[in-house]
Each structure stands twice: as C-alpha cells, then as structure tokens.
Design a protein around this motif. Structure first.
Motif, PDB file in Angstrom:
ATOM      1  N   THR A  70      21.321 -17.092  16.871  1.00 25.66           N
ATOM      2  CA  THR A  70      20.277 -17.291  15.724  1.00 25.66           C
ATOM      3  C   THR A  70      20.674 -17.919  14.452  1.00 25.66           C
ATOM      4  N   CYS A  71      22.021 -17.597  14.204  1.00 28.87           N
ATOM      5  CA  CYS A  71      22.447 -18.078  12.835  1.00 28.87           C
ATOM      6  C   CYS A  71      23.070 -19.539  13.011  1.00 28.87           C
ATOM      7  N   ALA A  72      23.036 -19.960  14.066  1.00 26.44           N
ATOM      8  CA  ALA A  72      23.628 -21.390  14.351  1.00 26.44           C
ATOM      9  C   ALA A  72      22.554 -22.473  14.290  1.00 26.44           C
ATOM     10  N   LYS A  73      21.285 -22.083  14.226  1.00 23.52           N
ATOM     11  CA  LYS A  73      20.047 -22.809  13.921  1.00 23.52           C
ATOM     12  C   LYS A  73      20.324 -23.292  12.444  1.00 23.52           C
ATOM     13  N   PRO A  74      19.817 -24.479  12.097  1.00 20.83           N
ATOM     14  CA  PRO A  74      20.042 -24.942  10.686  1.00 20.83           C
ATOM     15  C   PRO A  74      19.211 -24.292   9.728  1.00 20.83           C
TER      16      PRO A  74
END
Length: 184
Positions: free
Chosen positions: A14-18
């Motif tokens: 989830t946190c890897a999404k820009p």
C-alpha cells in the motif's frame, strides 16, 4: 500503529503506491504476533505487546500514548495540559479521559458483558482509552506486559483492552489523572 505481523507485506504494498507515500512516511508501524480479532484477547495482546515494544525500542520518550484508531487526539491541547505536571521521568502518572466505572463493567449498553465484580468505590477505574503513560508509569507496568498479564486478564474475564488495561492500572496501583473534556 500496532499491526499483526501478517499485515506487514500488505502495508508495504500500500505504501509503495505513489499516492500513499506522503501519508505513509508519517507511519511508524509496530508489528506484533497476536491472534486476529476485534474483541477479547486479540486487542489486549496488541496493546500490551505494542506498548512493550514502544518501551523496549523507544525508551527515551517522556510520554507514551495508546489509543484506538477511531479516536482523535489534539496534541496541542495535550502538550499544554502535560507541561505543568511533575517530571514524567520520575513520577508515575497515567492519564485517561473517561469517567470511572465499576471494575469489570465493560459496555454500559450490554449488561451481559459485565463481570461479577464489586461495585464499591475501591473497585472503580477510569475507562482505558486513550491511555497515556509517563515514562515512570510505563516502567512500573511493563513487567506485567512482558508476562502477558493483560492478555490473561482479558481471557479470564472475557473482556477487551478497554477494560483489561485499566484493571492492570488498578493492580499496579498507578496514579491516574482524568483529562478535562473539551466543550463542544
């Protein structure tokens, strides 16, 4: 943010999404090994293991706060309230914002969930959310967390962390201060 270890990979994805990187940069997750569940021993385990990890890995703070995800905390108000209190390094103080209840009383709307405990004044405790500990207070109660005392209390009485945590405070005779309510 206290999460079960099994959610670590999902949070990383989830946190890897820009679009999520900025809010995720403010998260400092603590991962624990507890059963998953909304009520009972699961939230008790998450709370005690989360506080234990905060103590063991971030033991330099003056205050430690644990609250559910559906609570809003005005940190500016809290900082103003904390400023004149005795040194959190030396004075054990636990802060709560709810009025006292009888020991073992869980939900006022559901008397079936209440334990058969005394209703005397000596058996009252503040509701356990949010829980704010001075460094000295957490130092007192942390051995109970290491021994999974709160999880055992919750299993024994069929209660959740909102009640198990204050029972721990009562058992360890932690001085508690009730935060004043902000008028609407």
């Amino acid at each position: 943010l206290v999460l079960n270890q099994k959610w670590k990979h999902q949070l990383e994805l989830t946190c890897a999404k820009p679009t999520n990187q900025e809010p995720c940069a403010r998260l400092f997750p603590i991962y624990v090994q507890c059963t998953e569940g909304y009520y009972g021993a699961s939230p008790c385990c998450k709370m005690e293991q989360g506080l234990l990890q905060m103590w063991e890995h971030h033991g330099t703070y003056d205050w430690y706060v644990y609250q559910d995800d559906d609570m809003y905390l005005r940190t500016d108000y809290l900082e103003t309230f904390l400023a004149p209190l005795p040194s959190p390094q030396h004075e054990p103080i636990m802060l709560s914002s709810k009025p006292p209840r009888n020991l073992g009383v869980t939900w006022m709307k559901d008397p079936e969930k209440n334990s058969n405990c005394s209703t005397g004044l000596d058996f009252q405790y503040p509701w356990g959310q949010p829980a704010m500990y001075s460094k000295a207070a957490l130092n007192i109660i942390v051995n109970g967390f290491r021994n999974q005392a709160m999880t055992q209390i919750c299993k024994t009485f069929g209660i959740t962390h909102d009640v198990g945590n204050p029972i721990m405070h009562w058992m360890y005779i932690l001085p508690e201060v009730q935060l004043p309510r902000i008028p609407n």
